[in-house]
Write a protein that holds these residues in place. Structure first.
Motif, PDB file in Angstrom:
ATOM      1  N   HIS A  71       4.294  -2.585  -8.796  1.00 32.71           N
ATOM      2  CA  HIS A  71       2.889  -2.323  -9.131  1.00 32.71           C
ATOM      3  C   HIS A  71       2.140  -3.638  -9.255  1.00 32.71           C
ATOM      4  N   GLY A  72       0.938  -3.667  -8.730  1.00 29.09           N
ATOM      5  CA  GLY A  72       0.106  -4.857  -8.855  1.00 29.09           C
ATOM      6  C   GLY A  72      -0.615  -5.138  -7.552  1.00 29.09           C
ATOM      7  N   HIS A  73      -1.387  -6.196  -7.588  1.00 34.78           N
ATOM      8  CA  HIS A  73      -2.172  -6.577  -6.414  1.00 34.78           C
ATOM      9  C   HIS A  73      -1.387  -7.586  -5.592  1.00 34.78           C
ATOM     10  N   GLY A  93       0.152   7.174  -4.008  1.00 31.87           N
ATOM     11  CA  GLY A  93      -0.388   8.390  -3.363  1.00 31.87           C
ATOM     12  C   GLY A  93      -1.478   8.074  -2.362  1.00 31.87           C
ATOM     13  N   GLY A  94      -2.239   7.004  -2.624  1.00 32.77           N
ATOM     14  CA  GLY A  94      -3.261   6.579  -1.674  1.00 32.77           C
ATOM     15  C   GLY A  94      -4.499   7.448  -1.680  1.00 32.77           C
ATOM     16  N   THR A  95      -5.334   7.207  -0.687  1.00 38.43           N
ATOM     17  CA  THR A  95      -6.655   7.837  -0.629  1.00 38.43           C
ATOM     18  C   THR A  95      -6.562   9.335  -0.396  1.00 38.43           C
ATOM     19  N   GLY A 153     -22.300  10.572   8.006  1.00 31.73           N
ATOM     20  CA  GLY A 153     -20.914  10.750   8.460  1.00 31.73           C
ATOM     21  C   GLY A 153     -20.285  11.968   7.799  1.00 31.73           C
ATOM     22  N   PHE A 154     -18.961  12.098   8.009  1.00 34.24           N
ATOM     23  CA  PHE A 154     -18.295  13.313   7.546  1.00 34.24           C
ATOM     24  C   PHE A 154     -18.269  13.431   6.027  1.00 34.24           C
ATOM     25  N   VAL A 155     -18.172  12.307   5.318  1.00 33.33           N
ATOM     26  CA  VAL A 155     -18.101  12.379   3.857  1.00 33.33           C
ATOM     27  C   VAL A 155     -19.416  12.947   3.301  1.00 33.33           C
ATOM     28  N   SER A 156     -20.545  12.433   3.783  1.00 38.47           N
ATOM     29  CA  SER A 156     -21.836  12.932   3.295  1.00 38.47           C
ATOM     30  C   SER A 156     -21.990  14.417   3.597  1.00 38.47           C
ATOM     31  N   GLU A 160     -19.662  16.728   4.212  1.00 42.59           N
ATOM     32  CA  GLU A 160     -18.748  17.599   3.445  1.00 42.59           C
ATOM     33  C   GLU A 160     -19.210  17.735   1.996  1.00 42.59           C
ATOM     34  N   PHE A 161     -19.562  16.604   1.394  1.00 38.00           N
ATOM     35  CA  PHE A 161     -19.985  16.655  -0.012  1.00 38.00           C
ATOM     36  C   PHE A 161     -21.302  17.429  -0.148  1.00 38.00           C
ATOM     37  N   ALA A 162     -22.228  17.221   0.792  1.00 33.54           N
ATOM     38  CA  ALA A 162     -23.518  17.923   0.718  1.00 33.54           C
ATOM     39  C   ALA A 162     -23.302  19.430   0.788  1.00 33.54           C
ATOM     40  N   GLY A 209      -5.125   0.541   3.704  1.00 38.13           N
ATOM     41  CA  GLY A 209      -6.201   1.522   3.778  1.00 38.13           C
ATOM     42  C   GLY A 209      -7.577   0.917   3.985  1.00 38.13           C
ATOM     43  N   ALA A 210      -8.575   1.645   3.511  1.00 34.37           N
ATOM     44  CA  ALA A 210      -9.967   1.233   3.715  1.00 34.37           C
ATOM     45  C   ALA A 210     -10.758   1.408   2.427  1.00 34.37           C
ATOM     46  N   ARG A 211     -11.934   0.813   2.418  1.00 28.14           N
ATOM     47  CA  ARG A 211     -12.824   0.949   1.253  1.00 28.14           C
ATOM     48  C   ARG A 211     -14.237   1.181   1.779  1.00 28.14           C
ATOM     49  N   SER A 257      -1.614  -1.441  -6.039  1.00 26.90           N
ATOM     50  CA  SER A 257      -2.374  -1.862  -7.218  1.00 26.90           C
ATOM     51  C   SER A 257      -2.912  -0.654  -7.975  1.00 26.90           C
ATOM     52  N   LEU A 258      -2.872   0.523  -7.330  1.00 25.75           N
ATOM     53  CA  LEU A 258      -3.335   1.762  -7.966  1.00 25.75           C
ATOM     54  C   LEU A 258      -2.153   2.721  -8.058  1.00 25.75           C
ATOM     55  N   PRO A 259      -2.326   3.856  -8.753  1.00 26.14           N
ATOM     56  CA  PRO A 259      -1.226   4.830  -8.773  1.00 26.14           C
ATOM     57  C   PRO A 259      -0.834   5.246  -7.354  1.00 26.14           C
ATOM     58  N   GLY A 298       0.827  -1.205   0.000  1.00 19.20           N
ATOM     59  CA  GLY A 298       0.000   0.000   0.000  1.00 19.20           C
ATOM     60  C   GLY A 298       0.854   1.244   0.000  1.00 19.20           C
ATOM     61  N   ALA A 299       0.751   2.025  -1.095  1.00 25.28           N
ATOM     62  CA  ALA A 299       1.560   3.251  -1.206  1.00 25.28           C
ATOM     63  C   ALA A 299       0.700   4.479  -0.969  1.00 25.28           C
ATOM     64  N   GLY A 300       0.008   4.480   0.180  1.00 25.91           N
ATOM     65  CA  GLY A 300      -0.668   5.685   0.663  1.00 25.91           C
ATOM     66  C   GLY A 300       0.259   6.379   1.642  1.00 25.91           C
ATOM     67  N   MET A 301      -0.313   7.267   2.439  1.00 24.52           N
ATOM     68  CA  MET A 301       0.526   8.055   3.355  1.00 24.52           C
ATOM     69  C   MET A 301       1.247   7.157   4.362  1.00 24.52           C
ATOM     70  N   ALA A 302       0.568   6.140   4.871  1.00 20.95           N
ATOM     71  CA  ALA A 302       1.199   5.252   5.851  1.00 20.95           C
ATOM     72  C   ALA A 302       2.344   4.479   5.196  1.00 20.95           C
ATOM     73  N   GLY A 303       2.042   3.831   4.087  1.00 21.15           N
ATOM     74  CA  GLY A 303       3.030   2.978   3.435  1.00 21.15           C
ATOM     75  C   GLY A 303       4.266   3.738   3.019  1.00 21.15           C
ATOM     76  N   LEU A 331      -7.558   8.652  10.024  1.00 17.95           N
ATOM     77  CA  LEU A 331      -7.170   9.981   9.539  1.00 17.95           C
ATOM     78  C   LEU A 331      -5.755   9.915   8.996  1.00 17.95           C
ATOM     79  N   THR A 332      -5.443  10.806   8.082  1.00 13.06           N
ATOM     80  CA  THR A 332      -4.111  10.816   7.481  1.00 13.06           C
ATOM     81  C   THR A 332      -2.989  11.013   8.504  1.00 13.06           C
ATOM     82  N   PRO A 333      -3.061  12.012   9.361  1.00 13.60           N
ATOM     83  CA  PRO A 333      -1.939  12.182  10.291  1.00 13.60           C
ATOM     84  C   PRO A 333      -1.733  10.958  11.183  1.00 13.60           C
TER      85      PRO A 333
END
Ligand SMILES: Cc1cc2nc3c(=O)[nH]c(=O)nc-3n(C[C@H](O)[C@H](O)[C@H](O)COP(=O)(O)OP(=O)(O)OC[C@H]3O[C@@H](n4cnc5c(N)ncnc54)[C@H](O)[C@@H]3O)c2cc1C
Length: 450
Positions: free
Chosen positions: A111-113, A39-41, A175-178, A180-182, A139-141, A35-37, A11-16, A313-315
Motif C-alpha cells: 500500500h502506498g504511492h 479494486g480500482g476505478t 461524454g458518456f459519464v455526463s 449516464e449521470f444526467a 488508470g486514468a484521472r 495508493s487507494l483501496p 495499480g490494483a485495478g482490473m488490469a493490475g 474500458l474495463t474489458p
C-alpha cells in the motif's frame, strides 16, 4: 531495506490484478501496490457503482413508460440515500476480497504511492523495491479543467458518493459519464444540464442514434447546450453561477452542483517516469504493440494508463494486462486483438456500439450496406412502452460480414454483445440468421435487424 521481485505491478485495478495473478501463477515473485483501496476505478468508482445507481432510475423510467398501460407509478420515487447504501453493499467488501484473493494466489500486496527512482527501482512511501519487470496499470484521472473556478467542480468519484442530490446539476462535457449521470438524476427528480463544447456529443457513437437519445433525454428534462464553452464558475449563497460562451454570446447558468464529465487522462504525472527513462504522454505510457515500453524494456503498461488502440474500458484493461503478462512470461509474441469490443452508454434507454462507425467504414473503402431499423414499434419495445429505439447495422457487401453495429434501445447493451462476437469471429449475416434465439427475447429481434 530493498525487496526484490520478478514483477511489480503498479495499480490494483482490473488490469493490475489480472496481471499480478497471471505472474504469480507462473511461480514468479510478484508484488502489487495501490495508493487507494484495492479494486480500482471500475469496481469502486466507475462501472459497477454507477450501474447500481442507474437501477433506481431504470425502475422509475420503466414505471413511467407503463403509465396508462396498467401501471400507476404515482408516488414512486428514488430514495437516494438508500440507493447509495445499496451501492456500498457492493463496493465496501471489494478491497478486502480482492486483496485476500491476491494474497492467496501468492502475490505480496503493498500500500502506498509508487514512484520510479531508476529503470528497475521504485519507492513506495519511503521504502525502495526493485524488480526485473514492472507493469504500469495506474488508470486514468479526470482531465484537468482550465477555466477559472474549476475547483468547484466535483468529479465522477464525488458524484457517486453524494449523500443527497441537489435540485439543479450541471455536467461539464458531452461524454458518456455526463450522459449516464444526467439520465440518473433526471429520474431522481433533479434537473440536468449538459454543457458540451462541440456541436455533437458522444462522438464515438453513431450520430443518428445520438440525436434520438438527445431527444429522449429532452423528454425527461435533460438540457443539452452544444458548441458551448464554460469560461468560469463562481460560488454564491444559492450555489454556483456558470458562465458560458456560445458564438461570442456570454450567458450564465445557475446551478447547485457542477460535475466533471469532460474526459480522462492517463494517471502518470506523479510516477516519476523520467527516472526510469519511460516515454509517456497524457494518452498513456508509449508502448509497442506487445505493450512493452518503447524506451525501457523492463516496463510494460496496460489499461487506461497505456497508450494503445484500445478504448478506456474495463474489458480492454483486463485483456491488455493478460497479454502484457503473457508476453513477459513467454517472450514478446502476442498483440492484443481489439476487434469486436462492444461499448455501451448506460443511459435510459442505452446506446451501444461495436465495430466501425459508418464514416469509418467509408473511409476504409468498405462497400458498406447500411441496415437501419426503427425498432420503436417492435414487440420488444411495445411491451415495455419504449418509443425511442433504433438499430443500424453495417454490412460489408463483399463478404456479407458485419463491420459495425449501433443500437439504441432497452436491453441493447446486452444485444450488442452478440454483434461483437459476430465481428470477432467474422460471422456472415447468413450465419447469424441461422441461429435460433429464445422467443420472445430481445435477442430474437436480431435476425430481423440484418
Ligand atoms: C464513472 C466511470 C464509469 C465507467 N463506466 C464504465 C463502464 O460502464 N464500462 C467499462 O468498461 N468501463 C467503464 N469505465 C472505465 C473503466 O473504469 C476503466 O477503463 C478501468 O477501470 C481501467 O482499469 P485500469 O486497471 O486500467 O485502471 P484503474 O481501475 O483506474 O486502476 C488504477 C489503480 O492505480 C492506482 N494508482 C494510480 N497511480 C498510482 C501510484 N503512483 N501508486 C500506487 N497506485 C496508483 C489507483 O489508485 C487505481 O486504484 C468507467 C469509468 C468511470 C470513471
Amino acid at each position: 531495506m530493498n525487496s526484490s521481485y520478478d514483477l511489480i505491478v503498479i495499480g490494483a485495478g482490473m488490469a493490475g490484478i489480472a496481471a499480478a495473478n497471471k505472474g504469480a501463477s507462473t511461480g514468479w515473485r510478484v508484488a502489487i501496490v495501490d495508493s487507494l483501496p484495492y479494486g480500482g476505478t471500475c469496481a469502486l468508482r466507475g462501472c459497477d457503482p454507477k450501474k447500481i445507481l442507474r437501477r433506481g432510475a431504470e425502475i422509475i423510467d420503466s414505471a413511467r413508460l407503463m403509465r396508462g398501460k396498467g401501471i400507476d407509478e404515482a408516488g414512486l420515487s428514488i430514495n437516494w440515500m438508500d440507493l447509495i447504501k445499496h451501492k456500498h453493499g457492493f463496493t465496501d467488501p471489494v478491497p478486502r476480497r480482492m486483496e485476500t484473493n491476491l494474497r492467496s494466489n501468492g502475490v505480496d500486496t503493498l500500500h502506498g504511492h509508487a514512484q520510479f527512482t531508476g529503470p528497475n527501482e521504485i519507492d513506495i512511501d519511503g521504502t525502495g523495491y526493485t524488480a526485473d519487470r514492472f507493469l504500469i496499470a495506474t488508470g486514468a484521472r479526470p482531465r484537468p479543467l482550465k477555466f477559472s473556478g474549476h475547483e468547484h467542480v466535483i468529479d465522477s468519484t464525488g458524484f457517486l458518493e453524494l449523500p443527497a442530490l441537489p435540485d439543479r446539476i450541471l455536467f461539464v462535457g458531452g461524454g458518456f459519464v455526463s450522459f449516464e449521470f444526467a439520465h440518473i438524476v433526471a429520474r431522481a427528480g433533479s434537473s440536468a444540464v449538459i454543457v458540451d463544447r462541440g456541436p455533437r456529443p458522444l462522438k464515438g457513437f453513431d450520430a443518428d442514434l445520438v440525436e434520438l437519445l438527445v431527444a429522449r433525454g429532452q423528454e425527461v428534462g435533460i438540457v443539452l447546450r452544444r458548441s458551448t464553452d464554460i469560461t468560469a464558475i463562481t460560488k454564491n449563497d444559492q450555489g454556483y453561477v456558470v458562465t458560458v460562451e456560445r458564438d461570442g454570446t456570454i450567458e450564465t447558468i445557475e446551478t447547485d452542483l457542477v460535475v466533471h464529465g469532460a474526459g480522462r487522462v492517463a494517471e502518470l504525472d506523479t510516477l516519476h517516469l523520467d527516472a526510469a527513462g519511460v516515454e509517456w504522454s497524457t494518452q498513456g505510457v508509449a508502448v509497442s504493440s506487445h505493450l512493452q515500453s518503447t524506451t525501457n524494456a523492463a516496463v510494460w503498461a496496460a489499461g487506461d494508463s497505456a497508450d494503445t488502440r484500445g478504448m478506456p474500458l474495463t474489458p480492454v484493461a483486463v485483456f491488455e494486462a493478460k497479454v502484457a503478462a503473457s508476453n513477459m512470461i513467454k517472450g514478446t509474441t502476442t498483440v492484443p486483438d481489439y476487434s469486436g469490443i462492444p461499448t455501451a452508454v448506460f443511459t435510459i434507454p442505452e446506446l451501444a456500439r461495436v465495430g466501425l462507425l459508418e464514416s469509418e467504414a467509408k473511409e476504409q473503402g468498405i462497400d458498406v450496406k447500411v441496415r437501419y431499423s426503427d425498432t420503436s414499434s417492435w414487440y420488444s419495445n411495445f411491451r415495455v412502452g419504449e418509443s425511442t429505439a433504433a438499430v443500424k447495422i453495417l454490412i460489408d457487401r463483399s463478404n456479407d460480414r458485419i463491420v459495425g453495429a449501433h443500437l439504441l434501445g432497452p436491453e441493447y447493451g446486452e444485444l450488442v454483445n452478440t454483434f461483437g462476437l459476430a465481428i470477432k469471429l467474422g460471422l456472415t449475416t447468413r450465419q447469424l440468421k441461422s441461429a435460433t434465439a429464445a422467443y420472445p427475447t430481445v435477442g430474437s429481434d436480431l435476425g430481423s435487424l440484418l
